[in-house]
Design an enzyme around this catalytic site. Structure first.
Site, PDB file in Angstrom:
ATOM      1  N   ASP A   1       1.102  -1.184  -0.440  1.00 45.76           N
ATOM      2  CA  ASP A   1      -0.317   0.067   0.717  1.00 45.76           C
ATOM      3  C   ASP A   1       0.627   1.252  -0.262  1.00 45.76           C
ATOM      4  O   ASP A   1       0.749   2.847   0.381  1.00 45.76           O
ATOM      5  CB  ASP A   1      -0.977  -0.042   0.788  1.00 45.76           C
ATOM      6  CG  ASP A   1      -0.068   0.024   2.285  1.00 45.76           C
ATOM      7  OD1 ASP A   1       0.624  -0.081   2.763  1.00 45.76           O
ATOM      8  OD2 ASP A   1      -0.876   0.108   3.493  1.00 45.76           O
TER       9      ASP A   1
ATOM     10  N   HIS B   1      16.786   0.889 -23.398  1.00 49.45           N
ATOM     11  CA  HIS B   1      16.506   1.087 -22.134  1.00 49.45           C
ATOM     12  C   HIS B   1      17.131   0.806 -20.751  1.00 49.45           C
ATOM     13  O   HIS B   1      16.284   0.007 -20.024  1.00 49.45           O
ATOM     14  CB  HIS B   1      15.295   1.168 -22.265  1.00 49.45           C
ATOM     15  CG  HIS B   1      14.048   1.504 -22.587  1.00 49.45           C
ATOM     16  ND1 HIS B   1      13.092   1.018 -22.920  1.00 49.45           N
ATOM     17  CD2 HIS B   1      13.770   2.577 -23.880  1.00 49.45           C
ATOM     18  CE1 HIS B   1      12.578   1.839 -24.367  1.00 49.45           C
ATOM     19  NE2 HIS B   1      13.272   3.049 -24.374  1.00 49.45           N
TER      20      HIS B   1
ATOM     21  N   ASP C   1      20.540   9.777 -20.778  1.00 53.20           N
ATOM     22  CA  ASP C   1      19.455   9.857 -21.458  1.00 53.20           C
ATOM     23  C   ASP C   1      18.895  10.558 -20.481  1.00 53.20           C
ATOM     24  O   ASP C   1      18.640   9.268 -19.379  1.00 53.20           O
ATOM     25  CB  ASP C   1      19.517   8.952 -21.993  1.00 53.20           C
ATOM     26  CG  ASP C   1      18.047   9.433 -23.129  1.00 53.20           C
ATOM     27  OD1 ASP C   1      17.140   9.706 -22.955  1.00 53.20           O
ATOM     28  OD2 ASP C   1      17.055   8.614 -24.062  1.00 53.20           O
TER      29      ASP C   1
ATOM     30  N   ASP D   1      14.208  16.026 -22.510  1.00 60.56           N
ATOM     31  CA  ASP D   1      14.989  15.138 -22.551  1.00 60.56           C
ATOM     32  C   ASP D   1      15.964  15.104 -23.541  1.00 60.56           C
ATOM     33  O   ASP D   1      16.024  15.211 -24.881  1.00 60.56           O
ATOM     34  CB  ASP D   1      13.312  14.691 -23.268  1.00 60.56           C
ATOM     35  CG  ASP D   1      13.837  12.469 -24.295  1.00 60.56           C
ATOM     36  OD1 ASP D   1      14.971  11.580 -23.504  1.00 60.56           O
ATOM     37  OD2 ASP D   1      13.164  12.623 -24.794  1.00 60.56           O
TER      38      ASP D   1
ATOM     39  N   HIS E   1      15.798   2.952 -33.942  1.00 55.48           N
ATOM     40  CA  HIS E   1      14.710   3.679 -33.635  1.00 55.48           C
ATOM     41  C   HIS E   1      14.087   4.556 -34.341  1.00 55.48           C
ATOM     42  O   HIS E   1      15.175   5.318 -35.123  1.00 55.48           O
ATOM     43  CB  HIS E   1      14.873   3.792 -31.782  1.00 55.48           C
ATOM     44  CG  HIS E   1      15.751   5.150 -31.844  1.00 55.48           C
ATOM     45  ND1 HIS E   1      15.884   6.170 -32.433  1.00 55.48           N
ATOM     46  CD2 HIS E   1      16.952   4.550 -31.343  1.00 55.48           C
ATOM     47  CE1 HIS E   1      17.291   6.810 -31.393  1.00 55.48           C
ATOM     48  NE2 HIS E   1      17.936   5.661 -31.275  1.00 55.48           N
TER      49      HIS E   1
ATOM     50  N   HIS F   1      10.104  12.557 -31.237  1.00 54.88           N
ATOM     51  CA  HIS F   1       9.072  12.429 -30.966  1.00 54.88           C
ATOM     52  C   HIS F   1       8.430  13.646 -30.662  1.00 54.88           C
ATOM     53  O   HIS F   1       9.664  14.443 -30.393  1.00 54.88           O
ATOM     54  CB  HIS F   1       9.022  11.597 -30.370  1.00 54.88           C
ATOM     55  CG  HIS F   1       9.823  11.376 -28.684  1.00 54.88           C
ATOM     56  ND1 HIS F   1       9.616  12.433 -27.504  1.00 54.88           N
ATOM     57  CD2 HIS F   1      11.183  10.741 -28.299  1.00 54.88           C
ATOM     58  CE1 HIS F   1      10.696  12.362 -26.876  1.00 54.88           C
ATOM     59  NE2 HIS F   1      11.287  11.384 -27.102  1.00 54.88           N
TER      60      HIS F   1
ATOM     61  N   HIS G   1       7.263  11.511 -23.862  1.00 49.88           N
ATOM     62  CA  HIS G   1       6.477  10.683 -25.056  1.00 49.88           C
ATOM     63  C   HIS G   1       5.621  11.853 -25.459  1.00 49.88           C
ATOM     64  O   HIS G   1       4.065  10.954 -25.508  1.00 49.88           O
ATOM     65  CB  HIS G   1       6.199   9.262 -26.035  1.00 49.88           C
ATOM     66  CG  HIS G   1       8.278   8.805 -25.945  1.00 49.88           C
ATOM     67  ND1 HIS G   1       8.289   7.633 -25.777  1.00 49.88           N
ATOM     68  CD2 HIS G   1       9.103   9.265 -25.716  1.00 49.88           C
ATOM     69  CE1 HIS G   1       9.697   7.043 -25.475  1.00 49.88           C
ATOM     70  NE2 HIS G   1       9.495   8.036 -25.651  1.00 49.88           N
TER      71      HIS G   1
ATOM     72  N   GLU H   1      16.796  12.700 -31.946  1.00 50.17           N
ATOM     73  CA  GLU H   1      18.009  12.259 -31.071  1.00 50.17           C
ATOM     74  C   GLU H   1      18.851  10.730 -32.146  1.00 50.17           C
ATOM     75  O   GLU H   1      17.970   9.774 -31.677  1.00 50.17           O
ATOM     76  CB  GLU H   1      17.241  11.452 -30.095  1.00 50.17           C
ATOM     77  CG  GLU H   1      15.518  10.932 -30.255  1.00 50.17           C
ATOM     78  CD  GLU H   1      15.190  10.055 -28.753  1.00 50.17           C
ATOM     79  OE1 GLU H   1      15.499   9.948 -28.444  1.00 50.17           O
ATOM     80  OE2 GLU H   1      14.083  10.965 -28.750  1.00 50.17           O
TER      81      GLU H   1
ATOM     82  N   TYR I   1      24.261   1.984 -33.104  1.00 48.31           N
ATOM     83  CA  TYR I   1      24.388   0.784 -31.683  1.00 48.31           C
ATOM     84  C   TYR I   1      24.728  -0.069 -31.588  1.00 48.31           C
ATOM     85  O   TYR I   1      23.967  -0.810 -33.299  1.00 48.31           O
ATOM     86  CB  TYR I   1      23.202   0.565 -30.691  1.00 48.31           C
ATOM     87  CG  TYR I   1      22.026   2.311 -30.737  1.00 48.31           C
ATOM     88  CD1 TYR I   1      22.585   2.789 -29.404  1.00 48.31           C
ATOM     89  CD2 TYR I   1      21.355   2.768 -31.499  1.00 48.31           C
ATOM     90  CE1 TYR I   1      21.917   3.682 -29.080  1.00 48.31           C
ATOM     91  CE2 TYR I   1      20.809   3.733 -31.036  1.00 48.31           C
ATOM     92  CZ  TYR I   1      21.107   4.513 -30.544  1.00 48.31           C
ATOM     93  OH  TYR I   1      20.356   5.334 -30.014  1.00 48.31           O
TER      94      TYR I   1
ATOM     95  N   ARG J   1      24.501   8.052 -28.626  1.00 45.12           N
ATOM     96  CA  ARG J   1      23.210   8.939 -29.358  1.00 45.12           C
ATOM     97  C   ARG J   1      23.267  10.124 -28.964  1.00 45.12           C
ATOM     98  O   ARG J   1      24.020  10.588 -27.592  1.00 45.12           O
ATOM     99  CB  ARG J   1      21.612   8.452 -28.871  1.00 45.12           C
ATOM    100  CG  ARG J   1      20.590   9.011 -28.456  1.00 45.12           C
ATOM    101  CD  ARG J   1      18.977   8.270 -28.371  1.00 45.12           C
ATOM    102  NE  ARG J   1      19.495   8.344 -26.912  1.00 45.12           N
ATOM    103  CZ  ARG J   1      19.137   6.891 -26.305  1.00 45.12           C
ATOM    104  NH1 ARG J   1      20.012   5.534 -27.223  1.00 45.12           N
ATOM    105  NH2 ARG J   1      18.701   6.782 -25.040  1.00 45.12           N
TER     106      ARG J   1
ATOM    107  N   GLU K   1      20.759  13.886 -28.662  1.00 49.39           N
ATOM    108  CA  GLU K   1      19.339  14.011 -28.302  1.00 49.39           C
ATOM    109  C   GLU K   1      19.430  15.662 -28.400  1.00 49.39           C
ATOM    110  O   GLU K   1      19.986  15.769 -26.728  1.00 49.39           O
ATOM    111  CB  GLU K   1      18.793  13.341 -27.375  1.00 49.39           C
ATOM    112  CG  GLU K   1      17.315  13.611 -27.228  1.00 49.39           C
ATOM    113  CD  GLU K   1      15.944  12.734 -26.690  1.00 49.39           C
ATOM    114  OE1 GLU K   1      16.511  11.460 -25.930  1.00 49.39           O
ATOM    115  OE2 GLU K   1      15.575  12.564 -26.833  1.00 49.39           O
TER     116      GLU K   1
HETATM  117  N1  GLY Z   1      14.094   9.439 -22.871  1.00 47.43           N
HETATM  118  C1  GLY Z   1      13.303   9.222 -23.509  1.00 47.43           C
HETATM  119  C2  GLY Z   1      13.405   8.854 -25.139  1.00 47.43           C
HETATM  120  O1  GLY Z   1      14.711   9.341 -25.641  1.00 47.43           O
HETATM  121  O2  GLY Z   1      12.362   8.525 -25.482  1.00 47.43           O
HETATM  122 MN    MN Z   2      16.383  10.373 -23.987  1.00 43.36          MN
HETATM  123 MN    MN Z   3      13.452  11.792 -26.390  1.00 42.49          MN
END
Ligand code: GLY
Ligand code: MN
Ligand code: MN
Length: 428
Positions: free
Chosen positions: A34, A237, A254, A265, A344, A348, A355, A379, A383, A407, A409
């Site tokens: 809880d 992730h 990130d 982000d 990817h 976004h 997102h 971004e 990889y 990456r 971004e």
């Molecule tokens: N950190 C989440 C993304 O880059 O979409």
């Molecule tokens: Mn990100």
């Molecule tokens: Mn992002």
């Protein structure tokens, strides 16, 4: 701020015509047993009301004679408030949040029919809470059963998201102030991270220093921070953040900040020991060039997919030059043979949700066209997992590339003239 929520509600009410819209607050989320997570309001609900409590419902009925905006909230209950925090209560909710009428949430079943019975449709987006979905459907079912007698009532259930989310897609100056602040805090955190991330330190130490910066400015992590050194950078992730960093590692961070519910982000990748290896440098240069060219396509009037397509082209050209891909550029792109290295999309929408809401396509054929006030991330990445499996006919990957993940971004606002990079304060 209240006048901003009122403006949004008026814009929504105008578009509902003879429909009635129902929006529900977020529930309290349980972490374990809880013990509860910190409350995070539902973004649509917050956007329209500014009301920041669980167990509330907002009803919009433009056709109702007296009450176009009705709030149902938890009533005052001093005993419960000692445990769960102060509640605004019914009286104050009406005054403070500009509702035409407010009721206790316990009166929802009794009062809701009054706002639904003359609507031609119910705007409600079916959510995860089956209990509440059922509540709306039961009200609708009862009205359908008496429709013949009354000759009026909702005959359709419609998702209000296309209306509301196209509004959320274009940020107002006040929203941009919050997004700039969220960006600025994350910029400070990323600049500090470069100082902290040295050989021998642990990924979680970098995370802690960055999230300390968020907290010091009244912010919090926008999502679980990714601090991924060495081969961990190839796990998109990765959030364990337990590894000890070594000289020669790249570190991919990130991490973004949430401030006033608006998000930033940011991703940066840099060598922990201060020097790139030639292979790391080669990959980094491609990603940086991809990002540069992608950002250059973020202009009003440009179709949404363009910046992704440009980034993919630069990445494929670079991987062809390095011998990590082979064959015809257009064919590799067409057949997505680059996907083992870049799996990817290049970004976004960004806003109240990381997102963020809003469609990417107008219909099956055409993409959304960028317009001033849109905020998106750019971004690109490459990889090269140690376990990478090139598609058939493509070269095997030499071990010297294994474990490199890069990456970069940034958060980009579409302006009248072009774009503004909100996060450019972190060096690349
Ligand atoms: N950190 C989440 C993304 O880059 O979409
Ligand atoms: Mn990100
Ligand atoms: Mn992002």
């Amino acid at each position: 701020m209240q006048h901003l929520y009122a403006q949004r509600r008026n814009a929504l009410l105008e578009k509902l015509n003879s429909g009635t819209a129902i929006f529900r607050s977020a529930p309290m989320a349980v972490m374990h047993n809880d013990v509860e997570y910190a409350f995070r309001q539902d973004s649509d609900f917050f956007y329209l009301t500014g009301f920041n409590e669980p167990n509330a419902v907002a009803v919009f009925a433009p056709h109702h004679e007296e009450h176009q905006f009705v709030l149902f909230v938890e009533p005052k209950d001093l005993e419960k408030e000692i445990w769960t925090g102060y509640r605004t209560g019914v009286e104050a909710a009406k005054e403070k949040y500009g509702a035409d009428e407010a009721f206790s949430i316990e009166e929802l079943d009794e009062k809701l029919p009054e706002y639904l019975q003359n609507a031609d449709r119910i705007y409600y987006r079916l959510g995860r809470d089956e209990g509440f979905n059922n509540c709306v459907i039961q009200h609708w079912r009862k009205l359908l059963a008496t429709y013949a007698k009354r000759g009026t009532g909702p005959v359709a259930l419609e998702d209000p998201s296309p209306i509301l989310h196209s509004m959320r897609l274009v940020k107002t100056p006040e929203e941009l102030d919050l997004m700039r602040k969220a960006a600025k805090i994350a910029v400070e955190a990323h600049n500090l991270a470069v100082e902290v991330a040295k050989p021998g330190r642990y990924e979680y130490e970098v995370q802690a220093e960055m999230e300390r910066v968020f907290a010091l400015h009244g912010g919090s992590p926008a999502y679980p921070s990714i601090v991924a050194s060495g081969g961990n950078a190839c796990i998109l992730h990765y959030v364990e953040n337990r590894r000890q960093m070594k000289d020669g590692d790249l570190l991919l961070i990130d991490a973004g900040c949430s401030y006033g519910y608006y998000n930033s982000d940011i991703t940066r990748t840099f060598p922990v020991g201060g020097e790139f290896t030639p292979e790391q440098q080669a990959i980094y240069d491609i990603v940086l060039e991809a990002q540069k060219q992608a950002i250059a396509c973020v202009l009003p009037g440009t179709p949404y997919n363009e910046y992704h397509d440009v980034a993919v082209r630069v990445i494929v050209e670079g991987l062809l030059d390095l011998g990590l891909l082979s064959g015809d550029l257009d064919e590799i792109i067409e057949e997505e043979k680059y996907k083992p290295f870049y799996m990817h999309k290049t970004g976004h929408w960004l806003g109240l949700d990381v997102h963020d809401v809003g469609t990417y396509k107008q219909d099956e054929e055409s993409w959304q066209i960028l317009q001033p006030g849109n905020v998106l991330t750019v971004e690109p990445g490459i990889y090269i997992s140690p376990y990478v499996k090139p598609v058939e006919g493509q070269p095997e990957v030499d071990a010297k590339w294994h474990g490199i993940g890069v990456r970069i971004e940034d958060d980009v606002l579409v302006t009248e003239e072009g774009c503004e990079v909100l996060t450019e304060g972190v060096p690349k």
